[in-house]
Design a protein around this motif. Structure first.
Motif, short mmCIF file in Angstrom:
data_model
loop_
_atom_site.label_atom_id
_atom_site.label_comp_id
_atom_site.label_asym_id
_atom_site.label_seq_id
_atom_site.Cartn_x
_atom_site.Cartn_y
_atom_site.Cartn_z
N LEU A 187 0.64 -1.03 -0.06
CA LEU A 187 -0.09 0.05 -0.04
C LEU A 187 0.94 1.06 -0.15
N LEU A 188 1.84 1.22 0.82
CA LEU A 188 2.74 2.65 0.86
C LEU A 188 3.79 2.51 0.15
N GLY A 189 4.03 1.44 -0.95
CA GLY A 189 5.08 1.25 -1.97
C GLY A 189 6.42 1.24 -1.45
N ALA A 190 6.58 0.66 -0.34
CA ALA A 190 7.97 0.36 0.43
C ALA A 190 8.66 -0.72 -0.32
N ASP A 191 10.04 -0.90 -0.36
CA ASP A 191 10.74 -1.90 -0.82
C ASP A 191 10.68 -3.10 0.45
N ILE A 192 10.22 -4.26 -0.36
CA ILE A 192 9.92 -5.47 0.74
C ILE A 192 11.13 -5.96 1.33
N GLY A 193 12.31 -5.89 0.64
CA GLY A 193 13.70 -6.01 0.95
C GLY A 193 14.09 -5.57 2.19
N LEU A 194 14.07 -4.08 2.12
CA LEU A 194 14.27 -3.13 3.13
C LEU A 194 13.30 -3.28 4.28
N VAL A 195 12.15 -3.73 4.24
CA VAL A 195 11.18 -3.72 5.17
C VAL A 195 11.61 -5.34 6.11
N LEU A 196 11.95 -6.28 5.25
CA LEU A 196 12.42 -7.42 5.86
C LEU A 196 13.90 -7.21 6.64
N ILE A 197 14.89 -6.32 6.22
CA ILE A 197 15.95 -5.95 6.98
C ILE A 197 15.59 -5.35 8.05
N PHE A 198 14.97 -4.07 8.06
CA PHE A 198 14.58 -3.11 9.23
C PHE A 198 13.59 -3.82 10.05
N GLY A 199 12.68 -4.67 9.48
CA GLY A 199 11.75 -5.24 10.39
C GLY A 199 12.36 -6.30 11.31
N LEU A 200 13.35 -7.15 10.88
CA LEU A 200 14.12 -7.77 11.80
C LEU A 200 14.99 -6.86 12.88
#
Length: 467
Positions: A179-192
């Motif tokens: 929905l927000l157009g974020a990079d899913i790889g970055l979300v994975l890294i920063f999510g961890l």
């Protein structure tokens, strides 16, 4: 009286008042008058539907929709997970893994060992399924080490929770990312980067504190009856067999969630035949079903156990969890009524008009929608949809800032899960804690996860804004 006369629209303050009154009534019925949670949830769901103006013809369909939707996702997971857990328990497999964990990490770090395993398993698997599969191991370790169940169970449950809410490929962060157009790889890294320290503070350290404050005995809900035929099922399974049975559902489920993540990144296509086959094998009920059949072979038939004995063992797992399944479904019914009444949407729209910074407003929207209707995934996607125009129309946000906004919304979506959340009842009934104790422990812990996760996300946002 006609259906038309039973259908009206309340203002946002009116909807909020109904939500508060409904939750207060539910708590009074359960805690003061000792009415069974299943009956209390159905009653309050019905009264809430009437109070918010849901038409008479739609009352029962609305109740059944919330109940059925929750059962569709929970009943199979709990039932199959309980069967797998019972076989691991009565075969001696849980004890084998317990001994290995304690030998590896040391007795003083048994709780940490369980939590590390839960963090790893929590990457591909949903909160409900992961917790159910791990419970026999948690109970065995807690019984072996002594002390309060919360010392061991709370950090492990919190580990599944933080992974579910902050880290793709779970549905909430994946939906918000899209929905927000974020990079899913970055979300994975920063999510961890957000999930692990949040778990350590709000899960491990807070869980250790709770273990000292609340002396919760290890439940017998997953135990085999003493002197039963199930004692014949005990064998000496190898550690590798137990690890295989624990890892298999997670590996299979990762086929589904991992491929979904790759499809979002346009690496693979969901229309491809082999992708569809692997995704089907990785659907959580299918993965658990495959694992249950494999466990029946490895722990039963291969060990020379009769088919009737194996049937007795798996059948005995279902009785104790029936109450949990029904109460969880009723919790989903309550949350479904709150969603259908428009309470969450009305509150979110009002907050959106306040004019706070987008990352703060998003967190508050997600948190209040979570408090109002219970579902973390619904809260996260609702908040993401509301802040989407602001994020997409602002070219000043860099990629990491958008990721931080996603994670801030995720923090709000897990905030203070309580009686309208099916996960609350899952924890309450499996840990054998009353409602008041669950509010003091699990609800407070979920609030800490939300706030601490938001603080980390805000820090990432502010640092990224400097570049």
């Amino acid at each position: 009286m006609t259906d038309l006369e039973l259908n009206w629209t309340l203002s946002t303050p009116g909807l909020l008042a109904v939500a508060v009154a409904a939750i207060a009534l539910l708590l009074v019925m359960i805690m003061k008058f000792r009415i069974h949670a299943f009956l209390a949830l159905i009653t309050v769901s019905l009264l809430t539907a009437v109070a918010t103006g849901i038409a008479a013809a739609d009352l029962v369909p609305t109740l059944l929709s919330g109940f059925g939707t929750t059962l569709a996702s929970v009943a199979l997971l709990v039932g199959l997970g309980a069967m797998l857990g019972r076989m691991l328990e009565v075969s001696g497999g849980a004890e084998v893994l317990t001994n290995a964990l304690i030998t590896k990490f040391g007795q003083k770090r048994a709780s940490l060992a369980l939590s590390v395993a839960s963090l790893m398993f929590g990457f591909p698997i949903f909160f409900d399924a992961g917790l159910v599969v791990m419970l026999p191991i948690i109970f065995t370790v807690a019984r072996r080490m002594g002390g309060s169940l919360l010392t061991y169970a709370f950090p492990a449950a919190a580990a599944f929770s933080v992974m579910h809410v902050f880290v793709p490929p779970h549905p909430g962060p994946v939906a918000a990312t899209g929905l927000l157009g974020a990079d899913i790889g970055l979300v994975l890294i920063f999510g961890l980067l957000v999930a692990i320290p949040t778990w350590y503070l709000a899960g491990y350290l807070f869980g250790t504190f709770l273990g000292r404050k609340f002396d919760i005995p290890v439940p017998s809900i997953l135990d085999a009856p003493k002197g039963s035929a199930e004692s014949e099922f005990r064998s000496a399974p190898k550690l590798g067999t137990i690890v295989l049975l624990l890892l298999l559902p997670f590996v299979l489920i990762f086929l589904n969630t991992g491929l979904n993540m790759l499809a979002t990144a346009e690496v693979v296509s969901l229309d491809t035949g082999w992708v569809q086959v692997l995704r089907s094998l990785g659907e959580t009920p299918v993965a658990l079903l495959i694992t249950v059949f494999l466990a029946m072979w490895l722990l039963g038939r291969r060990e020379g156990k009769s088919a009737s004995l194996i049937e007795t063992v798996v059948d005995s797992a279902l009785g104790p969890v029936c109450s949990i399944i029904l109460i969880t479904g009723a919790g989903g019914m309550f949350g479904g009524v709150l969603r259908a009444s428009g309470i969450g949407t009305a509150i979110a729209d009002s907050l959106d008009a306040v004019g706070l910074p987008v990352i703060v407003a998003g967190f508050l929207i997600a948190a209040i929608v979570r408090l109002a209707q219970g579902s973390a995934t619904v809260a996260l996607t609702t908040a993401a949809a509301l802040v989407q125009p602001v994020v997409l129309d602002n070219p000043d946000f860099n990629g990491v800032q958008v990721v931080a906004i996603v994670l801030a919304l995720a923090g709000g979506s897990v905030f203070a899960g309580h009686v309208n959340d099916s996960g609350f009842w899952l924890v309450s009934k499996f840990f054998q804690m009353d409602t008041k104790t669950t509010l003091k422990t699990w609800t407070v812990g979920q609030a800490l996860i939300g706030v601490i996760g938001f603080v980390f996300a805000l820090a990432i946002y502010l640092i990224a804004a400097q570049f």
